[in-house]
Design an enzyme around this catalytic site. Structure first.
Site, PDB file in Angstrom:
ATOM      1  N   ARG A  80       0.944  -1.351   0.177  1.00 26.01           N
ATOM      2  CA  ARG A  80       0.417  -0.025  -0.111  1.00 26.01           C
ATOM      3  C   ARG A  80       1.155   1.543   0.219  1.00 26.01           C
ATOM      4  O   ARG A  80       2.078   1.072   0.396  1.00 26.01           O
ATOM      5  CB  ARG A  80      -1.076   0.461   0.878  1.00 26.01           C
ATOM      6  CG  ARG A  80      -2.025  -1.188   1.159  1.00 26.01           C
ATOM      7  CD  ARG A  80      -2.621  -1.109   2.482  1.00 26.01           C
ATOM      8  NE  ARG A  80      -3.603  -2.370   2.067  1.00 26.01           N
ATOM      9  CZ  ARG A  80      -3.792  -3.719   2.261  1.00 26.01           C
ATOM     10  NH1 ARG A  80      -2.605  -4.328   2.449  1.00 26.01           N
ATOM     11  NH2 ARG A  80      -4.634  -3.963   1.917  1.00 26.01           N
ATOM     12  N   HIS A 106      -1.178  -3.049  -4.557  1.00 30.16           N
ATOM     13  CA  HIS A 106      -0.604  -3.263  -5.064  1.00 30.16           C
ATOM     14  C   HIS A 106      -0.263  -3.001  -7.520  1.00 30.16           C
ATOM     15  O   HIS A 106      -0.711  -3.843  -7.710  1.00 30.16           O
ATOM     16  CB  HIS A 106      -1.524  -5.109  -5.119  1.00 30.16           C
ATOM     17  CG  HIS A 106      -0.850  -5.197  -3.941  1.00 30.16           C
ATOM     18  ND1 HIS A 106       0.022  -5.255  -3.733  1.00 30.16           N
ATOM     19  CD2 HIS A 106      -1.972  -6.549  -3.752  1.00 30.16           C
ATOM     20  CE1 HIS A 106       0.352  -6.260  -1.942  1.00 30.16           C
ATOM     21  NE2 HIS A 106      -1.014  -7.235  -2.714  1.00 30.16           N
ATOM     22  N   HIS A 180       3.216 -12.722  -5.226  1.00 30.99           N
ATOM     23  CA  HIS A 180       1.559 -12.678  -4.792  1.00 30.99           C
ATOM     24  C   HIS A 180       1.373 -14.141  -4.740  1.00 30.99           C
ATOM     25  O   HIS A 180       0.454 -14.545  -4.391  1.00 30.99           O
ATOM     26  CB  HIS A 180       0.756 -12.118  -5.107  1.00 30.99           C
ATOM     27  CG  HIS A 180      -0.211 -11.452  -3.601  1.00 30.99           C
ATOM     28  ND1 HIS A 180      -0.828 -12.694  -3.816  1.00 30.99           N
ATOM     29  CD2 HIS A 180       0.221 -10.667  -3.272  1.00 30.99           C
ATOM     30  CE1 HIS A 180      -1.929 -11.541  -1.908  1.00 30.99           C
ATOM     31  NE2 HIS A 180      -1.311 -10.267  -2.378  1.00 30.99           N
ATOM     32  N   ASP A 252      -0.938 -10.368   8.318  1.00 32.26           N
ATOM     33  CA  ASP A 252      -1.560  -8.952   6.377  1.00 32.26           C
ATOM     34  C   ASP A 252      -0.722  -8.544   7.027  1.00 32.26           C
ATOM     35  O   ASP A 252      -0.201  -6.698   7.640  1.00 32.26           O
ATOM     36  CB  ASP A 252      -2.596  -9.245   6.754  1.00 32.26           C
ATOM     37  CG  ASP A 252      -3.006  -8.167   5.318  1.00 32.26           C
ATOM     38  OD1 ASP A 252      -1.455  -8.202   5.062  1.00 32.26           O
ATOM     39  OD2 ASP A 252      -4.222  -8.230   5.142  1.00 32.26           O
ATOM     40  N   GLU A 317       5.909 -12.429   0.969  1.00 29.53           N
ATOM     41  CA  GLU A 317       5.920 -10.833  -0.257  1.00 29.53           C
ATOM     42  C   GLU A 317       6.983 -10.545   0.443  1.00 29.53           C
ATOM     43  O   GLU A 317       6.859  -9.924   0.938  1.00 29.53           O
ATOM     44  CB  GLU A 317       4.687 -10.706  -0.523  1.00 29.53           C
ATOM     45  CG  GLU A 317       3.238 -11.241  -1.048  1.00 29.53           C
ATOM     46  CD  GLU A 317       1.833 -10.275   0.081  1.00 29.53           C
ATOM     47  OE1 GLU A 317       2.151  -9.488  -1.169  1.00 29.53           O
ATOM     48  OE2 GLU A 317       1.360 -10.753   0.596  1.00 29.53           O
TER      49      GLU A 317
END
Ligand code: GAL
Length: 352
Positions: A80, A106, A180, A252, A317
């Site tokens: 982000r 993304h 991803h 996350d 990632e």
């Protein structure tokens, strides 16, 4: 190495699948659409192969509803950028596309995951691979500069999937690519990966607000459910009541890797005890986003009719930190004309 054309000549540019295979029978299948890796076949401790990445069967499905970013290259900026803006050398760029509330995620509306990459199959000592190239025009998705990105995928005889990124620009810009891929080492259609052990080589992480934008703080993992310095089953704490975790619906987060900036080293190790499959992730990047697939919700049907439920796959990632363009104290994601961006990540498959 094989490739098969799956769309029609009238639909240009052609979207195709390619398959790399190594001397041990491992296979990695990908498409030139978004560089999406759709299948990764690796053996268990008895030599039985399973496809350990989540995905679809056809490129049309990837084109039409890969909202989860299965297997895709992500750019220009992975994760982000807050409020869709940043400034560089005193100039404000506030035209990034808002695709995650008021924030940019993304790469925006048509990111690297949705474009067709020029693809050339290559091979070298101990690997088969492919070189993917994308020329992103000045202003695309609000980013300055004509950016030329190349990504080298290699499948080595050491059972590694290697990704090497390079990029140049003709105007100062920001750049932070990643991949991803979602994994389940029991097989994409196997038992939930919540039973996997996870190790993350990080003593610090970047806390975020409810929207996943880093607050700018750098916190220790010590004494928190974000401490994965010793391998442990991540499903046991994915529903942690720690508000730093629950506000994001589970893991996350961006972890700050315990290595020198730019150094190539260990990011994470995932292990599935029943099959014995292990995946070690190495990178030259300073961070890794461990995303536990919290937003999967049963609405996507993948290969072989498998319905992917919440947390049926996880991502590791490798990246610079989210929202770095807006934080001077985070490692820089600025890319200037004359510089060459270089980054390397390896997913190494083995058994125990
Ligand atoms: C991850 C991100 C998640 C979510 C996901 C896509 O990289 O950290 O918050 O956006 O991609 O569903």
């Amino acid at each position: 190495m094989t490739n098969s054309t799956v769309l029609y000549a009238s639909q240009k540019p052609l979207m195709e699948f390619f398959t790399l295979e190594n001397k041990n029978g491992l296979k990695l299948k990908f498409t030139n659409l978004g560089g999406i890796v759709s299948e990764i076949h690796v053996p268990d401790r008895d030599g039985n192969f399973a496809d350990v990445t989540l995905g679809f069967e056809t490129v049309e499905e990837y084109r039409d509803h890969n909202d989860a970013y299965f297997g895709a290259l992500i750019g220009r900026y992975g994760n982000r950028i807050g409020s869709c803006k940043f400034s560089l050398d005193g100039e404000m760029f506030d035209g990034l596309f808002a695709n995650d509330g008021v924030n940019h995620l993304h790469g925006g509306k048509v990111g690297f995951d949705k474009v067709v990459w020029e693809t050339e199959l290559v091979s070298g000592d101990g690997y088969m691979g492919a070189k993917l190239t994308y020329r992103s025009p000045d202003g695309e998705e609000g980013y300055p500069g004509n950016l030329v990105a190349t990504v080298l995928y290699k499948l080595t005889d050491e059972n590694e999937w290697v990704i090497e990124y390079e990029a140049t620009t003709d105007k100062v810009t920001v750049f932070n690519p990643t991949n991803h891929a979602y994994f389940n080492l029991a097989g994409h259609d196997g038992d939930s990966p919540l039973g996997h052990e996870m190790l993350i080589n990080a003593a610090f992480f970047t806390p975020t607000d409810e929207a996943g934008i880093p607050t700018g703080e750098i916190n220790s993992v010590e004494g928190t459910d974000l401490d994965f310095r010793s391998a442990r089953v991540y499903g046991a704490t994915v529903n942690s009541e720690d508000s730093l975790i629950s506000r994001l619906g589970g893991y996350d987060h961006n972890w700050i890797l315990d290595k020198q900036y730019g150094e190539f080293g260990l990011a994470a190790v995932a292990y599935e005890a029943q099959s014995g499959r292990e995946m070690k992730v190495y990178t030259s990047e300073p961070g890794v986003q461990f995303y536990a697939g919290n937003f999967l919700d049963g609405s996507l049907t993948g290969k072989g009719g498998k319905v992917y439920q919440k947390r049926d796959g996880f991502c590791l990632e490798t990246q610079h930190f989210p929202n770095s363009p807006n934080y001077g104290h985070f490692p820089s994601t600025t890319l200037r004309p004359g510089e060459v961006f270089r980054s390397k990540t390896v997913y190494a498959f083995g058994v125990r």
